[in-house]
Design a protein around this motif. Structure first.
Motif, PDB file in Angstrom:
ATOM      1  N   GLY A  30       0.781  -1.230   0.000  1.00 42.47           N
ATOM      2  CA  GLY A  30       0.000   0.000   0.000  1.00 42.47           C
ATOM      3  C   GLY A  30       0.810   1.277   0.000  1.00 42.47           C
ATOM      4  N   THR A  31       2.131   1.181   0.222  1.00 44.28           N
ATOM      5  CA  THR A  31       2.967   2.382   0.297  1.00 44.28           C
ATOM      6  C   THR A  31       2.952   3.153  -1.022  1.00 44.28           C
ATOM      7  N   LEU A  32       3.192   2.472  -2.116  1.00 41.99           N
ATOM      8  CA  LEU A  32       3.206   3.138  -3.417  1.00 41.99           C
ATOM      9  C   LEU A  32       1.820   3.704  -3.748  1.00 41.99           C
ATOM     10  N   ALA A  33       0.779   2.980  -3.395  1.00 44.44           N
ATOM     11  CA  ALA A  33      -0.586   3.466  -3.643  1.00 44.44           C
ATOM     12  C   ALA A  33      -0.835   4.779  -2.913  1.00 44.44           C
ATOM     13  N   ARG A  34      -0.383   4.885  -1.677  1.00 46.49           N
ATOM     14  CA  ARG A  34      -0.571   6.122  -0.911  1.00 46.49           C
ATOM     15  C   ARG A  34       0.225   7.287  -1.501  1.00 46.49           C
ATOM     16  N   ASP A  37      -1.668   8.321  -4.606  1.00 45.77           N
ATOM     17  CA  ASP A  37      -2.901   9.016  -4.209  1.00 45.77           C
ATOM     18  C   ASP A  37      -2.612  10.464  -3.815  1.00 45.77           C
ATOM     19  N   ALA A  38      -1.563  10.666  -3.017  1.00 46.57           N
ATOM     20  CA  ALA A  38      -1.217  12.017  -2.555  1.00 46.57           C
ATOM     21  C   ALA A  38      -0.866  12.926  -3.737  1.00 46.57           C
ATOM     22  N   LEU A  39      -0.131  12.393  -4.683  1.00 48.14           N
ATOM     23  CA  LEU A  39       0.223  13.191  -5.855  1.00 48.14           C
ATOM     24  C   LEU A  39      -0.999  13.476  -6.723  1.00 48.14           C
ATOM     25  N   ILE A  44      -0.653  16.382  -9.429  1.00 45.83           N
ATOM     26  CA  ILE A  44       0.724  16.219  -9.905  1.00 45.83           C
ATOM     27  C   ILE A  44       0.833  14.933 -10.720  1.00 45.83           C
ATOM     28  N   ASN A  45       1.364  15.049 -11.927  1.00 46.30           N
ATOM     29  CA  ASN A  45       1.535  13.901 -12.802  1.00 46.30           C
ATOM     30  C   ASN A  45       2.925  13.299 -12.610  1.00 46.30           C
ATOM     31  N   ILE A  46       3.014  11.981 -12.701  1.00 48.92           N
ATOM     32  CA  ILE A  46       4.286  11.261 -12.612  1.00 48.92           C
ATOM     33  C   ILE A  46       4.760  10.979 -14.033  1.00 48.92           C
ATOM     34  N   VAL A  63      10.218  11.516 -11.337  1.00 50.79           N
ATOM     35  CA  VAL A  63      10.210  12.815 -11.985  1.00 50.79           C
ATOM     36  C   VAL A  63       8.736  13.155 -12.176  1.00 50.79           C
ATOM     37  N   VAL A  64       8.354  14.326 -11.684  1.00 48.82           N
ATOM     38  CA  VAL A  64       6.940  14.706 -11.682  1.00 48.82           C
ATOM     39  C   VAL A  64       6.730  16.062 -12.367  1.00 48.82           C
ATOM     40  N   SER A  65       5.476  16.382 -12.603  1.00 52.10           N
ATOM     41  CA  SER A  65       5.134  17.615 -13.312  1.00 52.10           C
ATOM     42  C   SER A  65       5.416  18.882 -12.514  1.00 52.10           C
ATOM     43  N   ASP A  66       5.392  18.804 -11.194  1.00 55.53           N
ATOM     44  CA  ASP A  66       5.656  19.978 -10.357  1.00 55.53           C
ATOM     45  C   ASP A  66       6.394  19.504  -9.106  1.00 55.53           C
ATOM     46  N   TYR A  67       7.727  19.488  -9.187  1.00 56.66           N
ATOM     47  CA  TYR A  67       8.501  18.910  -8.085  1.00 56.66           C
ATOM     48  C   TYR A  67       8.396  19.738  -6.803  1.00 56.66           C
TER      49      TYR A  67
END
Length: 158
Positions: A30-34, A37-39, A44-46, A63-67
């Motif tokens: 569930g860590t990656l899912a959380r 979800d937060a992003l 924020i896009n990954i 790397v995300v759309s708005d670091y």
């Protein structure tokens, strides 16, 4: 991408230096899912993601759309997050592409500390994330590689 510090268009695609976030979390279901979800809740896009694990923790590099906004999201949750410069390289999805990049960087004395990428088999281009010891020097070396690459008849340099 808001994190861009230097950008160049080459005959192979876009190359630029951007920010990568490394998030240190417990290695549990569930860590990656959380994280995702937060992003998503923050809009924020990954663009790219990689995980590595040990027995008790995981490092999620992305790397995300708005670091900057993502940093805030993680810090307000008390999550350890580190930002680093990485090189994003869009290039042809064909045998030898990564070899040419790796040789150009080695010839320039640039060490590739780690890399990750993915490309669908039917796509003409892929996206490579490179963590190197000198991002500016790497960008220069790859631009020289791009400039020296022979072009197909009838194509112009970008």
């Amino acid at each position: 991408m808001k994190a861009r510090t230097s950008s160049h268009r080459s005959t192979g695609g876009l190359m630029h230096i951007t920010k990568q976030l490394a998030i240190f979390l417990e290695n549990r279901p569930g860590t990656l899912a959380r994280v995702c979800d937060a992003l998503a809740e923050a809009g924020i896009n990954i663009y790219a993601i990689s995980t590595s694990d040990t027995v008790d923790h995981t490092v999620i590099r992305m790397v995300v759309s708005d670091y900057r906004k993502a940093l805030h999201v993680f810090e307000e949750r008390g999550t350890l997050v580190v930002e680093d410069d990485v090189l994003l390289v869009e290039g042809p999805n064909q045998p030898g592409s990564l070899a040419r990049i790796a040789h150009a960087l080695a010839d320039a004395g640039v060490n590739i500390e780690y890399a990750y990428c993915a490309t669908a088999p039917n796509q003409k281009k892929g996206l490579l994330v490179l963590r190197v010891n000198d991002a500016q020097k790497a960008l220069k070396a790859l631009n020289l590689l791009s400039a020296s690459r022979p072009r197909r008849k009838g194509t112009a340099a970008a």
